[in-house]
Design an enzyme around this catalytic site. Structure first.
Site, PDB file in Angstrom:
ATOM      1  N   GLU A  43     152.247  25.720  41.410  1.00  0.00           N
ATOM      2  CA  GLU A  43     153.079  26.611  40.607  1.00  0.00           C
ATOM      3  C   GLU A  43     152.273  27.863  40.309  1.00  0.00           C
ATOM      4  O   GLU A  43     151.204  27.773  39.697  1.00  0.00           O
ATOM      5  CB  GLU A  43     153.478  25.934  39.292  1.00  0.00           C
ATOM      6  CG  GLU A  43     154.142  26.865  38.299  1.00  0.00           C
ATOM      7  CD  GLU A  43     154.280  26.256  36.911  1.00  0.00           C
ATOM      8  OE1 GLU A  43     154.349  27.041  35.931  1.00  0.00           O
ATOM      9  OE2 GLU A  43     154.316  25.020  36.797  1.00  0.00           O
ATOM     10  N   LYS A 132     161.106  19.586  33.161  1.00  0.00           N
ATOM     11  CA  LYS A 132     159.713  19.733  32.750  1.00  0.00           C
ATOM     12  C   LYS A 132     159.620  19.501  31.239  1.00  0.00           C
ATOM     13  O   LYS A 132     160.277  20.199  30.458  1.00  0.00           O
ATOM     14  CB  LYS A 132     159.229  21.139  33.117  1.00  0.00           C
ATOM     15  CG  LYS A 132     157.920  21.566  32.474  1.00  0.00           C
ATOM     16  CD  LYS A 132     157.617  23.003  32.881  1.00  0.00           C
ATOM     17  CE  LYS A 132     156.492  23.585  32.050  1.00  0.00           C
ATOM     18  NZ  LYS A 132     156.173  24.966  32.472  1.00  0.00           N
TER      19      LYS A 132
END
Length: 221
Positions: A43, A132
């Site tokens: 990420e 998340k």
């Protein structure tokens, strides 16, 4: 790569290395150090300068061998730009319905951030592929188990506070994947990319032991 393949690729890796740096060059070095240690789901946070350039460079270098994501994505416009730059995961600290819809339209993974059960269900209803859990360090692995009691169908990726020492606990309590930040990339802020690679290898070794015990992707009780 189709979205079902992207999701399978993420679940197989089960760890996402979070790269956040003060310059694009530093982000590229950190990313390559993680990759050298076997971390192939990344990420790149949009708090990094020239994030799109970093995404393009990594996509050009590694192609589909790297599961590339953009993080700290707060709106659909940013998500669209990231997808054009090569991102196949759109990760956010919050729930934005337009961003989730855009990810569904272009068939990339949508991974919004949430904490409360209400936020988690809202993200799932909107079409999130994985939620998340952020900031996970505020509650610890037990929070994942507590949430999954009423929501066993929720695919959760805790982010924040994940270390080599507690990695097994997040999966034992039901996480399908984890996001790993400073406990992996911390040495890179001082230019010690070798230490980042060593930590990535340590995470991979720990993951191998967890897999051997059948404890990945919510398999453990």
């Amino acid at each position: 790569m189709r979205k079902m393949q992207l999701l399978d690729a993420l679940l197989q890796r089960a760890m996402v290395a979070i790269v956040r740096a003060d310059t694009a060059d530093a982000a590229l070095r950190l990313a390559e150090a993680c990759i050298a240690g076997g971390m192939t789901a990344l990420e790149i946070a949009f708090t990094t300068p020239d994030t799109l350039a970093v995404l393009r460079a990594l996509h050009a270098r590694h192609g589909d061998a790297l599961l590339l994501g953009a993080g700290t994505v707060l709106d659909a416009e940013t998500a669209r730009a990231a997808i054009l730059a090569g991102a196949r995961m759109i990760i956010a600290p919050s729930v934005d319905l337009a961003t989730i819809a855009l990810c569904q339209r272009y068939q990339v993974l949508s991974m919004p951030g949430a904490l409360s059960p209400t936020e988690i269900v809202s993200a799932m209803q909107a079409g999130a592929d994985i939620v998340k859990i952020f900031p996970a360090e505020m509650f610890g692995p037990a929070y994942i188990k507590a949430v999954r009691a009423p929501l066993p169908q929720a695919a959760l990726m805790p982010t924040g506070g994940v270390t080599v020492d507690n990695l097994d606990q997040w999966f034992a309590h039901g996480a399908v994947a984890v996001g790993i930040g400073s406990s992996l990339t911390g040495p890179g802020t001082d230019g010690d990319d070798g230490a980042v690679t060593a930590r990535a290898r340590a995470f991979q070794a720990k993951m191998a032991t967890i897999r051997a015990a059948g404890g990945v992707n919510g398999a453990a009780s």
